[in-house]
Design a protein around this motif. Sequence first.
Motif, PDB file in Angstrom:
ATOM      1  N   CYS A 193      21.352  37.811  -4.942  1.00 58.41           N
ATOM      2  CA  CYS A 193      20.904  38.947  -5.758  1.00 58.41           C
ATOM      3  C   CYS A 193      20.167  39.991  -4.923  1.00 58.41           C
ATOM      4  CB  CYS A 193      20.000  38.455  -6.885  1.00 58.41           C
ATOM      5  SG  CYS A 193      20.850  37.453  -8.136  1.00 58.41           S
ATOM      6  N   GLY A 194      19.254  39.528  -4.061  1.00 60.37           N
ATOM      7  CA  GLY A 194      18.482  40.469  -3.254  1.00 60.37           C
ATOM      8  C   GLY A 194      19.352  41.292  -2.333  1.00 60.37           C
ATOM      9  N   PHE A 195      20.245  40.638  -1.599  1.00 62.94           N
ATOM     10  CA  PHE A 195      21.126  41.368  -0.687  1.00 62.94           C
ATOM     11  C   PHE A 195      22.111  42.246  -1.447  1.00 62.94           C
ATOM     12  CE2 PHE A 195      19.861  38.092   2.463  1.00 62.94           C
ATOM     13  CZ  PHE A 195      19.484  38.944   3.483  1.00 62.94           C
ATOM     14  N   THR A 196      22.503  41.818  -2.645  1.00 61.31           N
ATOM     15  CA  THR A 196      23.394  42.647  -3.459  1.00 61.31           C
ATOM     16  C   THR A 196      22.739  43.976  -3.806  1.00 61.31           C
ATOM     17  OG1 THR A 196      24.644  40.801  -4.409  1.00 61.31           O
ATOM     18  CG2 THR A 196      24.536  42.825  -5.709  1.00 61.31           C
ATOM     19  N   ILE A 197      21.479  43.947  -4.218  1.00 59.38           N
ATOM     20  CA  ILE A 197      20.781  45.183  -4.573  1.00 59.38           C
ATOM     21  C   ILE A 197      20.666  46.100  -3.359  1.00 59.38           C
ATOM     22  CG2 ILE A 197      18.650  46.159  -5.478  1.00 59.38           C
ATOM     23  CD1 ILE A 197      20.379  44.546  -7.481  1.00 59.38           C
ATOM     24  N   MET A 198      20.323  45.544  -2.209  1.00 59.93           N
ATOM     25  CA  MET A 198      20.191  46.368  -0.998  1.00 59.93           C
ATOM     26  C   MET A 198      21.534  46.977  -0.594  1.00 59.93           C
ATOM     27  SD  MET A 198      16.978  46.143  -0.395  1.00 59.93           S
ATOM     28  CE  MET A 198      16.539  46.571   1.268  1.00 59.93           C
ATOM     29  N   ARG A 199      22.596  46.214  -0.739  1.00 57.17           N
ATOM     30  CA  ARG A 199      23.924  46.763  -0.409  1.00 57.17           C
ATOM     31  C   ARG A 199      24.332  47.831  -1.413  1.00 57.17           C
ATOM     32  NH1 ARG A 199      24.994  41.249   1.457  1.00 57.17           N
ATOM     33  NH2 ARG A 199      25.369  40.612  -0.690  1.00 57.17           N
ATOM     34  N   CYS A 200      24.053  47.600  -2.690  1.00 62.26           N
ATOM     35  CA  CYS A 200      24.400  48.599  -3.705  1.00 62.26           C
ATOM     36  C   CYS A 200      23.601  49.890  -3.504  1.00 62.26           C
ATOM     37  CB  CYS A 200      24.146  48.039  -5.105  1.00 62.26           C
ATOM     38  SG  CYS A 200      25.320  46.761  -5.620  1.00 62.26           S
ATOM     39  N   MET A 201      22.349  49.764  -3.089  1.00 64.42           N
ATOM     40  CA  MET A 201      21.557  50.958  -2.803  1.00 64.42           C
ATOM     41  C   MET A 201      22.140  51.730  -1.621  1.00 64.42           C
ATOM     42  SD  MET A 201      17.650  49.572  -3.365  1.00 64.42           S
ATOM     43  CE  MET A 201      16.914  51.118  -2.846  1.00 64.42           C
ATOM     44  N   SER A 202      22.564  51.003  -0.602  1.00 61.33           N
ATOM     45  CA  SER A 202      23.199  51.663   0.541  1.00 61.33           C
ATOM     46  C   SER A 202      24.464  52.402   0.107  1.00 61.33           C
ATOM     47  CB  SER A 202      23.539  50.629   1.621  1.00 61.33           C
ATOM     48  OG  SER A 202      24.239  51.222   2.689  1.00 61.33           O
ATOM     49  N   PHE A 203      25.262  51.743  -0.726  1.00 55.92           N
ATOM     50  CA  PHE A 203      26.475  52.387  -1.235  1.00 55.92           C
ATOM     51  C   PHE A 203      26.137  53.642  -2.034  1.00 55.92           C
ATOM     52  CE2 PHE A 203      29.373  53.129  -4.746  1.00 55.92           C
ATOM     53  CZ  PHE A 203      30.611  53.171  -4.116  1.00 55.92           C
ATOM     54  N   ALA A 204      25.135  53.541  -2.919  1.00 54.10           N
ATOM     55  CA  ALA A 204      24.780  54.681  -3.768  1.00 54.10           C
ATOM     56  C   ALA A 204      24.263  55.854  -2.940  1.00 54.10           C
ATOM     57  CB  ALA A 204      23.734  54.249  -4.792  1.00 54.10           C
ATOM     58  N   LEU A 205      23.437  55.570  -1.943  1.00 53.83           N
ATOM     59  CA  LEU A 205      22.885  56.637  -1.117  1.00 53.83           C
ATOM     60  C   LEU A 205      23.952  57.281  -0.244  1.00 53.83           C
ATOM     61  CD1 LEU A 205      19.543  54.884  -0.107  1.00 53.83           C
ATOM     62  CD2 LEU A 205      19.826  56.776  -1.723  1.00 53.83           C
ATOM     63  N   GLU A 206      24.896  56.478   0.254  1.00 56.94           N
ATOM     64  CA  GLU A 206      26.002  57.052   1.031  1.00 56.94           C
ATOM     65  C   GLU A 206      26.923  57.873   0.137  1.00 56.94           C
ATOM     66  OE1 GLU A 206      26.386  57.090   4.199  1.00 56.94           O
ATOM     67  OE2 GLU A 206      24.693  55.765   4.664  1.00 56.94           O
ATOM     68  N   ASN A 207      27.094  57.447  -1.116  1.00 54.78           N
ATOM     69  CA  ASN A 207      27.925  58.211  -2.046  1.00 54.78           C
ATOM     70  C   ASN A 207      27.271  59.559  -2.378  1.00 54.78           C
ATOM     71  OD1 ASN A 207      30.395  58.120  -3.748  1.00 54.78           O
ATOM     72  ND2 ASN A 207      28.927  58.374  -5.414  1.00 54.78           N
ATOM     73  N   CYS A 208      25.932  59.574  -2.424  1.00 59.34           N
ATOM     74  CA  CYS A 208      25.230  60.844  -2.656  1.00 59.34           C
ATOM     75  C   CYS A 208      25.454  61.821  -1.509  1.00 59.34           C
ATOM     76  CB  CYS A 208      23.731  60.591  -2.829  1.00 59.34           C
ATOM     77  SG  CYS A 208      23.292  59.727  -4.355  1.00 59.34           S
ATOM     78  N   ASP A 209      25.555  61.293  -0.296  1.00 57.36           N
ATOM     79  CA  ASP A 209      25.736  62.157   0.871  1.00 57.36           C
ATOM     80  C   ASP A 209      27.183  62.594   1.059  1.00 57.36           C
ATOM     81  OD1 ASP A 209      23.060  61.911   1.386  1.00 57.36           O
ATOM     82  OD2 ASP A 209      23.292  60.276   2.828  1.00 57.36           O
ATOM     83  N   ARG A 210      28.099  61.956   0.356  1.00 60.32           N
ATOM     84  CA  ARG A 210      29.513  62.332   0.504  1.00 60.32           C
ATOM     85  C   ARG A 210      29.776  63.631  -0.252  1.00 60.32           C
ATOM     86  NH1 ARG A 210      34.877  58.571  -0.757  1.00 60.32           N
ATOM     87  NH2 ARG A 210      36.344  59.925   0.360  1.00 60.32           N
ATOM     88  N   LYS A 211      30.348  64.592   0.438  1.00 59.01           N
ATOM     89  CA  LYS A 211      30.557  65.912  -0.147  1.00 59.01           C
ATOM     90  C   LYS A 211      31.835  65.983  -0.984  1.00 59.01           C
ATOM     91  CE  LYS A 211      28.068  68.197   3.599  1.00 59.01           C
ATOM     92  NZ  LYS A 211      28.151  69.191   4.697  1.00 59.01           N
ATOM     93  N   ASP A 212      32.880  65.284  -0.557  1.00 54.15           N
ATOM     94  CA  ASP A 212      34.170  65.352  -1.240  1.00 54.15           C
ATOM     95  C   ASP A 212      34.371  64.132  -2.130  1.00 54.15           C
ATOM     96  OD1 ASP A 212      34.622  67.677   0.202  1.00 54.15           O
ATOM     97  OD2 ASP A 212      35.559  66.590   1.859  1.00 54.15           O
ATOM     98  N   GLY A 213      34.154  64.278  -3.425  1.00 52.53           N
ATOM     99  CA  GLY A 213      34.443  63.213  -4.378  1.00 52.53           C
ATOM    100  C   GLY A 213      33.488  62.038  -4.269  1.00 52.53           C
ATOM    101  N   ASN A 214      33.951  60.881  -4.759  1.00 55.04           N
ATOM    102  CA  ASN A 214      33.140  59.659  -4.783  1.00 55.04           C
ATOM    103  C   ASN A 214      33.939  58.500  -4.206  1.00 55.04           C
ATOM    104  OD1 ASN A 214      30.731  60.574  -6.528  1.00 55.04           O
ATOM    105  ND2 ASN A 214      32.480  61.118  -7.813  1.00 55.04           N
ATOM    106  N   TYR A 215      33.212  57.506  -3.727  1.00 60.63           N
ATOM    107  CA  TYR A 215      33.861  56.277  -3.300  1.00 60.63           C
ATOM    108  C   TYR A 215      34.306  55.493  -4.529  1.00 60.63           C
ATOM    109  CZ  TYR A 215      32.032  56.938   1.447  1.00 60.63           C
ATOM    110  OH  TYR A 215      31.744  57.429   2.689  1.00 60.63           O
TER     111      TYR A 215
END
Length: 545
Positions: A193-215
Motif C-alpha cells: 500500500c505504501g509503495f503504491t501511493i508513492m508510485r501513484c503520486m509520481s504518476f500523477a505529478l508526471e502527468n501534470c507536467d505532460r503538456k500533450d494529453g494524459n497518460y
Amino acid sequence: MSGAVRAPSGCVEMGIKAALPKYEIYFYNTVLCLAMFWSASWVFEVSSSNVNRKTFKTSVKPGWYYFGRKMDTADFEWMMWFSTFREHILFALTGHVLFAKIGSMLAQQYRSLVYLVYGLLAVWTSMGWTYVTLILSHCILLYSISLVKIRWLCFVTGLCTLATFKCEPFVSWQAGFVEGDFELRHILFYGGCGFTIMRCMSFALENCDRKDGNYNILELLKYNFYLPFFYFGPIMTFDKFYVQANKSDLTRKEREMWNISVQGVIYLGVILGVDVLFHFMYILTIPNDMKLLKHLSDWALVGLAYFNLVYDWVKAAVMFGVINTVSRLDHLDPPKPPKCITMLYVFSETYFDRGINEWLCKYVYDYLGGKHENVVEELVATLCTFGVTILWLGPCEVVLVWAFFNCFGLNFELWTAKFFSMEPFSSFEMAMSEATSRRIRGIFNAFNFWCIVLYNILALNSLDFAKLVAKRLLLKGFPITTIIVMFVTYCLIQVIKERERRQALIDDPDPLPPAPPPTAASPAGAAAPAAAAQPVADPSKEKAE
C-alpha cells in the motif's frame, strides 16, 4: 529508513583533488584497521560471554551446525528474506524472470503488459482479490485527480491517502481487506500500500507536467504492479520507468550479462558473510539489553553503534540489490544501492533508500529549494521533505526525533558553508595549502560523522541506546575516549577523502601541462628535430622536380 536528501551545490567541498603524502595515507589506513579489529574483538568477547543470557533467548537461537554456535536472529526483515520465506520470495522472482523472458521473446512490444499480468496474479495469489481491489481503488482515485493537472491537488490527495495507512480507524478498516492470517500479512500489506501511493503520486505529478494529453491508466497499472518493486521497493519515478519499460531496443551492452551475473554472485557472498557474522557478533541483540550495555567498555559500545549502521547499509544494499538484479534482467536501470556509511561524512549523502531519496529530491526538495543557495528556501525545502518522510515512515516519537536532528544537520551544513565562505575565513583558507585545508576540514568532518551515527542509531535501535552512546562518548569517556575515537574517525575521514580524490581524478583528469617553448639551442641540435618532423618526400614527385 530513508535519510537526508541529496547534497546541495553549496555544500560541495573545494579542493577535492588535494593530495596528502603517501606515508600519511598509509598511517591513516593502519590506524583505522587496527581500531576496527580492536573494537570488533570487544564485541565478539561480549557476544561469546553472554550467549546464554536470559534476555538473549528470544533472539539468539541455534545457528548453522558447522559452527556449533548460536546465531543472532533479532532482525526479522533479514530472516524473512534469507531464511524463513526465502523459498517463497525466490519462487515469485524466478517466475517473474521466466514470464518476462517468454514475453520478450514472443511479443517484445507487449512485455510491459506481461509484467502487469504476472504482477496482478502474484499479488492476487499472495494477498487475495479484496486486497487487489483496495490497491486498484487507490490507483483509480489518484489517476482521476491527475487528469485535473493541478500539481498541489495531486500532492495533497496523495499525502492524505498515505495518511490513511498511518492512523486509526482507517488502518484497521483497510487491513480488513487482506484475506488470511499468515506471518507476512502485515508486512506485505503496508509495503504494497505504501509503495503504491508513492508510485501513484509520481504518476500523477508526471502527468501534470505532460503538456500533450494524459497518460493512459494502463500505464499506471503497469508501473504499479511490476512485481519486483511492488512490496519492498525501490521506487523508480514514473518518467524513468515509462521510458525504460517501453523501449523497443533490447540489445544489451557488451559484457552486461556477465556483470549482472557477477553482481548476483557478490550479493550471495554477502548474504552468506552476514549470516556467518551473526554467529560470532550479536550486534542486533546486545543493544536491546540496557543492563548489559551499561557494563560494556567504551570500545565495545562505540563499535556496536558503528557496526549497527554498517549492517543496516549492508541489508539495504543486498535487499535492493537482489531486486535490482532481477529488474536489470528486464532491461531496466533501477536506483543504485545507497552509499556506504563507511564512505560518507555529510548529512546530504546519508540515506538508506536511494529510490525514496530520488523521489523526495525530484518532487519536494529540488522543486522547493531551487539552487539550494538561499538559506530560507533551503530550510523550507528540508522541512517539507522531512515532513513527507515522517508521514511515509509513520509519525512516532523516534521518527520525529530522528527527522528533527537530520533536518537540523542538513541545514547546519549549509549554514556552516555560508559562514566560512565569508571574510576573513575564506582568505585564511586561500592562504594555506590545499593539504592543510583538507586536514582542517577532516577535523570538522569527524565530529559531523558521529552526529550522523548518533542521529541514525536512535531510529535503527532505540533512543536509550543513542543516549547511552552519546553520554559515554562525550561525557563519561572524556577526554581519553573522546580524543581516541575522534582521532580514529579523523583517519577514516581522510581515507574517504583519498578515495574521493582518486575518483575525481578519474572523472575529471587534470589537463596536461603545455609543451615547453623551443629554446635557442645549437644549430645542429635544432636542425635535427626539424628534419625529423618533415614528411618523407614522394620519390615520383622528387624525380619530376
